[in-house]
Structures are given as structure tokens and as C-alpha cells.
Design an enzyme around this catalytic site. Structure first.
Site, mmCIF file in Angstrom:
data_model
loop_
_atom_site.group_PDB
_atom_site.id
_atom_site.type_symbol
_atom_site.label_atom_id
_atom_site.label_comp_id
_atom_site.label_asym_id
_atom_site.label_seq_id
_atom_site.Cartn_x
_atom_site.Cartn_y
_atom_site.Cartn_z
ATOM 1 N N THR A 187 0.855 -1.118 0.103
ATOM 2 C CA THR A 187 0.186 0.029 0.178
ATOM 3 C C THR A 187 0.706 1.279 0.024
ATOM 4 O O THR A 187 1.938 1.333 0.465
ATOM 5 C CB THR A 187 -0.986 0.116 1.083
ATOM 6 O OG1 THR A 187 0.049 -0.059 2.285
ATOM 7 C CG2 THR A 187 -1.861 -1.277 1.536
ATOM 8 N N GLU A 332 -5.849 -3.577 -0.121
ATOM 9 C CA GLU A 332 -6.247 -4.876 0.650
ATOM 10 C C GLU A 332 -7.063 -5.510 0.144
ATOM 11 O O GLU A 332 -7.788 -6.641 1.133
ATOM 12 C CB GLU A 332 -6.424 -4.393 2.247
ATOM 13 C CG GLU A 332 -5.157 -3.696 2.780
ATOM 14 C CD GLU A 332 -5.020 -1.990 2.604
ATOM 15 O OE1 GLU A 332 -5.461 -1.876 1.478
ATOM 16 O OE2 GLU A 332 -4.354 -1.519 3.505
ATOM 17 N N LYS A 444 -14.093 17.588 11.231
ATOM 18 C CA LYS A 444 -14.794 17.569 12.348
ATOM 19 C C LYS A 444 -15.090 18.994 12.758
ATOM 20 O O LYS A 444 -14.290 19.690 13.494
ATOM 21 C CB LYS A 444 -14.392 16.656 13.355
ATOM 22 C CG LYS A 444 -15.470 15.889 14.028
ATOM 23 C CD LYS A 444 -15.012 14.604 14.617
ATOM 24 C CE LYS A 444 -16.292 13.869 15.103
ATOM 25 N NZ LYS A 444 -16.211 12.814 15.953
ATOM 26 N N TRP A 449 -19.496 15.889 11.374
ATOM 27 C CA TRP A 449 -18.639 15.721 10.079
ATOM 28 C C TRP A 449 -18.927 16.320 8.969
ATOM 29 O O TRP A 449 -20.197 16.447 8.768
ATOM 30 C CB TRP A 449 -18.571 14.038 9.914
ATOM 31 C CG TRP A 449 -17.867 12.933 10.850
ATOM 32 C CD1 TRP A 449 -17.198 13.642 11.859
ATOM 33 C CD2 TRP A 449 -17.862 11.784 10.796
ATOM 34 N NE1 TRP A 449 -16.619 12.436 12.540
ATOM 35 C CE2 TRP A 449 -17.164 11.560 11.936
ATOM 36 C CE3 TRP A 449 -18.338 10.910 9.784
ATOM 37 C CZ2 TRP A 449 -16.727 10.120 12.250
ATOM 38 C CZ3 TRP A 449 -18.075 9.253 10.234
ATOM 39 C CH2 TRP A 449 -17.384 9.221 11.338
HETATM 40 P P1 ADP Z 1 -3.869 3.825 -0.243
HETATM 41 O O1 ADP Z 1 -4.527 3.085 0.635
HETATM 42 O O2 ADP Z 1 -2.279 3.403 -0.100
HETATM 43 O O3 ADP Z 1 -3.976 5.066 -0.718
HETATM 44 P P2 ADP Z 1 -5.182 2.089 -2.290
HETATM 45 O O4 ADP Z 1 -4.819 2.359 -3.627
HETATM 46 O O5 ADP Z 1 -5.238 0.889 -1.674
HETATM 47 O O6 ADP Z 1 -3.928 2.996 -1.530
HETATM 48 O O7 ADP Z 1 -6.259 3.168 -1.900
HETATM 49 C C1 ADP Z 1 -7.566 2.654 -1.093
HETATM 50 C C2 ADP Z 1 -8.188 4.033 -0.887
HETATM 51 O O8 ADP Z 1 -8.505 4.861 -1.860
HETATM 52 C C3 ADP Z 1 -9.652 3.433 -0.256
HETATM 53 O O9 ADP Z 1 -9.347 3.011 1.242
HETATM 54 C C4 ADP Z 1 -10.496 4.741 -0.159
HETATM 55 O O10 ADP Z 1 -10.050 5.843 0.493
HETATM 56 C C5 ADP Z 1 -9.797 5.367 -1.757
HETATM 57 N N1 ADP Z 1 -10.735 5.182 -3.144
HETATM 58 C C6 ADP Z 1 -10.817 4.080 -3.862
HETATM 59 N N2 ADP Z 1 -11.556 4.059 -4.738
HETATM 60 C C7 ADP Z 1 -12.387 5.279 -4.426
HETATM 61 C C8 ADP Z 1 -13.602 5.867 -4.935
HETATM 62 N N3 ADP Z 1 -14.088 5.475 -5.792
HETATM 63 N N4 ADP Z 1 -14.089 7.108 -4.353
HETATM 64 C C9 ADP Z 1 -13.377 7.614 -3.052
HETATM 65 N N5 ADP Z 1 -12.144 7.087 -2.586
HETATM 66 C C10 ADP Z 1 -11.712 5.756 -3.076
#
Ligand code: ADP
Length: 556
Positions: A187, A332, A444, A449
Site C-alpha cells: 500500500t 487490501e 470535524k 462531520w
Molecule cells: P492507499 O490506501 O495506500 O491510498 P489504495 O490504492 O489501496 O492505496 O487506496 C485505497 C483507498 O482509496 C480507499 O480506502 C479509499 O479511501 C480510496 N478510494 C478508492 N476508490 C475510491 C472511490 N471510488 N472514491 C473515493 N475513494 C476511493
């Protein structure tokens, strides 16, 4: 009573075998790092993957050993996907956009044995070669004619095409345990060190079935798929596997991700479907708009990784007839969790109401289960309004990070183990999930929120705004208030007053940002997402103009 069906492990090699047998003549087109267009077929790719499997074994790679790549989307990278995982080793796709120190840290943590890399990453590999502890061979993914001169910084520099040519094409994919590890992705590590998600053959094949479904990414043999999302970003959201399963033609853009290069490829190769993060589509839309172009074959595009602004959806759909499929996932989750497809009842909606549904991240794909919980782990209502932390579980969701990094990530809710995503979301009565924030990005204000994503989406709908990030600024009375950081489109003169007035009537008054900061660039991370932590650092101690006059507060 035991059932009487065959026990056949779910293996990644079965995907390439299927594509070879049933879609052997289907093309895989790549724009190479060298700039030319290369064409191959599934038949050839399968044969070269077998040769490569022999070559990788000859380099001393054994079962479970990690083989790293630093590579763009292209046919050689795809050969590595199958040769390495198919033969029982673990493919580790390193993200070349990370800082070299981080690349070294991750390669050491993964204990990578061999590194395959595209020519464009030679300077990066030269910078890290003497620092990585376990890599014993470096392979340049090119032919002899394009090999760099012997590099004193890189011992053991090998040529990919020479390895493939010298190896036998006789290789039988081993019948592995379907639970054995197949690939490894870290990640991006916005907090702490990066952590590895270690996928299995079983989790990958199940994810492939589910992701290909019509209400997921909707892929078929009639498609020509161009994955813009990099193969080093969660396996290009599974598209190199999905394409083999359904027999779609694949088009790889290599390093050329600017609007013109992508549009040329879309048109020349008859691309019907693509996938990527919102930031890359901005460049494409700007190019298409500026040159008054159209898309003649593109039917739909998957947008995920960050929230897709409705203004971008409108541009694709209303102006260019390209359907946007909003999807959500994370490393994940292999990565797919939800996709936003419409139901029959949405057919009658007008454009604005349909966009409101499409702005949501969507419904779970079969296999994933999700719910939202409060701070005590109690399940919250699926009413589209109540927001809480999003928990997920399923056969392609991780249960532990590689080497147990970070401890046990799972939480128990109602007696079952779930993975906490760190996202804050609502779920409506139809099961559409909508991310309102990541828990660390939440604003917040006075105990309530405020969704930074909602604010960014509105700002992005202003014609003068290129990119918008909303972060929390400290406020003595309300703890935090929204601060909008904006980059203007070229030629735009939009100012603070105009932008704040743009929020009128679109959002609760007390959600309106307290101030706007115009910047030249908003920092993007290695996967193309806005780095709000960097913005927060840059703007720490920012004095809101509302500190003296509680006008916004009075509006609550
Ligand atoms: P990292 O967590 O290291 O940024 P990832 O590529 O695994 O890497 O990213 C996952 C995160 O990206 C999600 O937990 C979410 O916060 C965000 N995310 C993914 N797709 C979307 C989406 N369509 N809209 C909003 N947030 C998104």
C-alpha cells in the site's frame, strides 16, 4: 456427506492457458518504452510466458521467492505476471513513482531476488542497485539492440529478450496449492511504513470472476480494453487477469499517459473500455476538449482510486457518450469492493438524479460483504444518511499484512472478523455505498462531520477549477473548519468570492469552506491521489479569515 465434484485448484496459470486455447489469435497491443507499437497474441504471449518461466527458474528463483518489477503496462510485464506467479514464485510489482529510499525499503522488506525493469527506470535502478540487500540479478526488459552499456552501478545486468530466446518453451505449469502466494503489492503507506498485501492464486482467480461480471467491470471477448491504471497499482485492478478470462483484446499504453497519446491509442485500436484514476482522465478530457475530438469506439470507462467528481462523469457521458463506471476498492481488497451500476428503477431518472446515484461508489460485487459501524463497532443503519467506518470481508480481502506488519488488522463485529477500511461511508437502502471521507481526512466541525469529498465535487464542477482538495484548518471554536485548496484551469480567473458563492444552495451553509487558497500544484502521490497530508503540512497554522467573525458558524 462429501460432494462428488472434481477438486481443481484455482490457479493463475489456468487463465493464460484458457486465453491461449480459446482466444489464441486475439491481439495484445503495446506502446513500448522505445516509442513504437508492438503487436502480439495470446498464443504468443502464453508461449513466451512458458519460456520466461524456465528463464526465471534458471536465475535461481524457487517456489515462493519474490520477483520484483519496475515496469509500465506492456506485454513483457504481462508475461511476467504469468511466468512468475504461474510457476509458483511471487510477483512483486514495485511502484516506480515512490522515492528511491522507499523502493529500497520495500524491496528489502519483500526480500526480492530478481528485479525486471523497463529501460526508462535505468536511472532509478542505478540509484538503488548497490543499496538493495537481496536482489541478485537485474534484467532490462528490452532486446539486445536497446540494451544500455554495461553499468558500473548495476552488477549482473541481463537482457530480457536474450533470456526468453535462450529458454525452452516446454514448461508445464505446476499444480500448485491454490492458497499459495501469487503476488505482492504494497500500500502507498500514507501513514507509517508501506505494508504488503500478499494475494493467493485462489483469491486472484475468484476476484477475476467477480470483477468481470456485467455489474462489476463488465468485460467480454467483444471488448478492447486499455488499462490506464498501472500494472504496479494493485495489478491494474485485475485487468491483466480479467482480459485472459474473457478473451478481450488488450491495449497497453506504456509510459505515454498524456491525453494525446491515450486518445490516439483509443482511436487507432478501437478501444471500447478503459480504467484509471480521476487525475489521468483530466488530461485526456482537456486534450479532447481543446482539439474538439470525439471517441468513436469508447463505450465506458472505470474510474476509481479516488472519488470521481460528477462534473467529470457529466463530461464523459453527456458530451462524449462514454459511460462512467465508478468503482471503489483498495490494495487490501485485490482491489475491487464495489461498482456503481444502475438498477432498472433508475432508468427514469433525469440527468442530475442519475449523476447523484453514480457519484456513489456503488454496490458490493458478489463475494464481498460490507457494513458501517460506529466507534464501538455497532452496526449502523443503511439509510444513506448515517455515516460510519466501513468494514469489509470476503475471500479476496486480506487477513494479515505480509510478515505480520502492523499487527492483526482485523476487528471483531457481531462475532465475526472484518477488515476496517479506514474509509467513512454511508450505505443506502438499495445497498449503494458512498465514501464521505477517509477517516484521517475527515473534517470535524463542532462535533459534526463535513465530507471533504462533497465539497471537492462541487468545486470541481466550477468551469474554472482544475483540481480541488478540501482539508481541515484549525479553529478555536469549531475545532476544524473546511479550507479549500484549488488549482485553476489555464486562463481561468476565478477568485475566492466567486468560488464560495458557487456553493450557495448546493450544500448546507455551515459546510461551505471558510476560505480558498489558490496554488499552482496540488501534490499527487505515487498512485495519482491528492496528498492531503502534504497540503495539511504546507498549510499548518493557516489563519482562517473567519477566526474573527463567526459568520459561517452563525449560519449553523
Ligand atoms: P492507499 O490506501 O495506500 O491510498 P489504495 O490504492 O489501496 O492505496 O487506496 C485505497 C483507498 O482509496 C480507499 O480506502 C479509499 O479511501 C480510496 N478510494 C478508492 N476508490 C475510491 C472511490 N471510488 N472514491 C473515493 N475513494 C476511493
Amino acid at each position: 456427506m462429501n460432494a462428488l465434484m472434481m477438486q481443481q485448484p484455482l490457479l493463475i496459470s489456468s487463465l493464460i492457458e484458457h486465453a491461449e486455447r480459446h482466444h489464441g489469435a486475439t491481439e495484445i497491443v503495446s506502446r513500448r518504452v522505445e516509442g513504437d507499437i508492438h503487436r502480439t497474441t495470446y498464443r504468443e504471449l502464453a508461449e513466451r510466458s512458458r519460456r520466461l518461466a524456465n528463464a526465471v527458474a534458471a536465475l535461481g528463483v524457487g517456489s515462493g521467492d519474490r520477483v520484483a518489477t519496475l515496469a509500465w503496462n506492456g506485454y513483457r510485464h504481462m508475461e511476467l505476471y504469468y511466468a512468475v506467479s504461474g510457476s509458483g514464485a511471487v510477483l512483486h510489482t514495485l511502484n516506480p513513482r515512490l522515492h528511491p529510499d522507499q523502493v529500497v525499503w520495500i524491496a528489502d522488506h519483500a526480500e526480492d531476488q530478481v528485479l525486471f525493469f523497463d529501460l526508462s527506470f535505468l536511472p532509478l535502478v542505478e540509484a538503488i542497485a548497490s543499496r538493495v540487500a537481496t536482489i541478485k540479478a537485474f534484467v532490462v526488459m528490452t532486446d539486445r539492440a536497446h540494451m544500455p552499456a554495461a553499468s558500473s552501478a548495476i552488477p549482473n545486468l541481463l537482457c530480457y529478450e536474450e533470456l526468453v530466446e535462450a529458454a525452452s518453451d516446454r514448461f508445464t505449469w505446476p499444480r500448485l496449492d491454490e492458497n499459495s502466494a501469487s503476488s505482492l503489492c504494497y500500500t502507498s503507506g500514507t501513514t507509517g511504513h508501506p505494508k504488503g498485501a500478499l494475494y493467493s492464486h485462489r483469491s486472484t482467480v475468484l476476484h477475476t470472476y467477480a470483477a468481470a461480471l456485467p455489474d462489476s467491470l463488465n468485460c467480454s471477448a467483444r471488448d478492447v480494453i486499455l488499462p490506464v491504471v498501472p500494472m504496479f497499482h494493485v495489478n491494474a485492478w485485475g485487468l491483466p487477469y480479467i482480459a485472459c478470462m474473457v478473451g478481450a483484446k488488450l491495449v497497453f499504453p506504456g509510459p505515454f499517459l498524456d491525453g494525446k497519446s491515450l486518445h490516439d491509442l483509443f482511436e487507432n485500436e478501437g478501444v471500447t473500455m478503459s480504467a484509471g484514476v480521476p487525475t489521468v482522465w483530466q488530461g485526456l478530457l482537456a486534450h479532447v476538449e481543446a482539439n474538439q475530438l470525439q471517441f468513436s469506439t469508447m463505450r465506458r470507462t472505470v474510474i476509481g482510486g479516488s472519488a470521481c467528481p460528477p462534473a467529470m462523469m457529466r463530461a464523459f457521458q453527456a458530451r462524449y457518450g462514454v459511460q462512467v463506471l465508478h468503482a471503489w476498492g483498495m490494495t487490501e481488497l485485490s482491489p475491487l469492493g464495489t461498482a456503481c451500476c444502475l438498477l432498472p428503477k433508475h432508468a427514469q431518472l433525469d440527468e442530475a438524479d442519475r449523476l447523484a446515484v453514480q457519484a456513489k461508489q456503488g454496490r458490493v460485487v458478489f463475494g464481498v460483504d460490507m457494513k458501517i459501524v460506529d466507534g464501538d463497532g455497532q452496526a449502523l443503519a443503511h439509510d444513506g444518511k448515517t455515516s460510519g467506518e466501513l468494514l469489509v470481508k470476503g475471500p479476496w480481502v486480506i487477513r494479515s499484512y505480509f510478515k505480520g506488519e502492523g499487527g492483526d488488522p482485523l476487528v471483531i463485529s457481531d462475532g465475526e472478523a472484518w477488515f476496517p477500511t479506514g474509509d467513512v461511508a454511508t450505505i443506502d437502502a438499495d445497498g449503494y455505498m458512498q465514501i464521505t471521507d477517509r477517516s484521517k481526512d475527515v473534517i470535524k466541525s463542532g462535533g459534526e462531520w463535513i465530507s471533504s469529498i462533497d465539497i471537492e465535487n462541487i468545486a470541481m464542477a466550477h468551469p474554472g477549477v482544475a483540481m480541488a482538495a478540501c482539508i481541515a484548518a484549525a479553529h478555536p471554536k469549531w475545532d476544524e473548519r473546511p479550507l479549500l485548496v484549488v488549482t485553476r484551469k489555464p486562463g481561468s480567473t476565478v477568485d475566492r468570492a466567486e468560488l464560495l458563492a458557487f456553493f450557495d444552495g448546493k450544500i448546507a451553509r455551515w459546510w461551505t469552506p471558510d476560505d480558498v487558497v489558490f496554488v499552482d500544484v496540488i501534490p499527487l502521490g505515487a498512485t495519482g491521489k491528492m496528498q492531503k497530508n502534504k497540503l495539511r503540512e504546507q498549510l499548518v497554522g493557516y489563519q482562517l479569515p473567519t477566526l474573527q467573525q463567526p459568520a459561517t458558524a452563525a449560519a449553523r
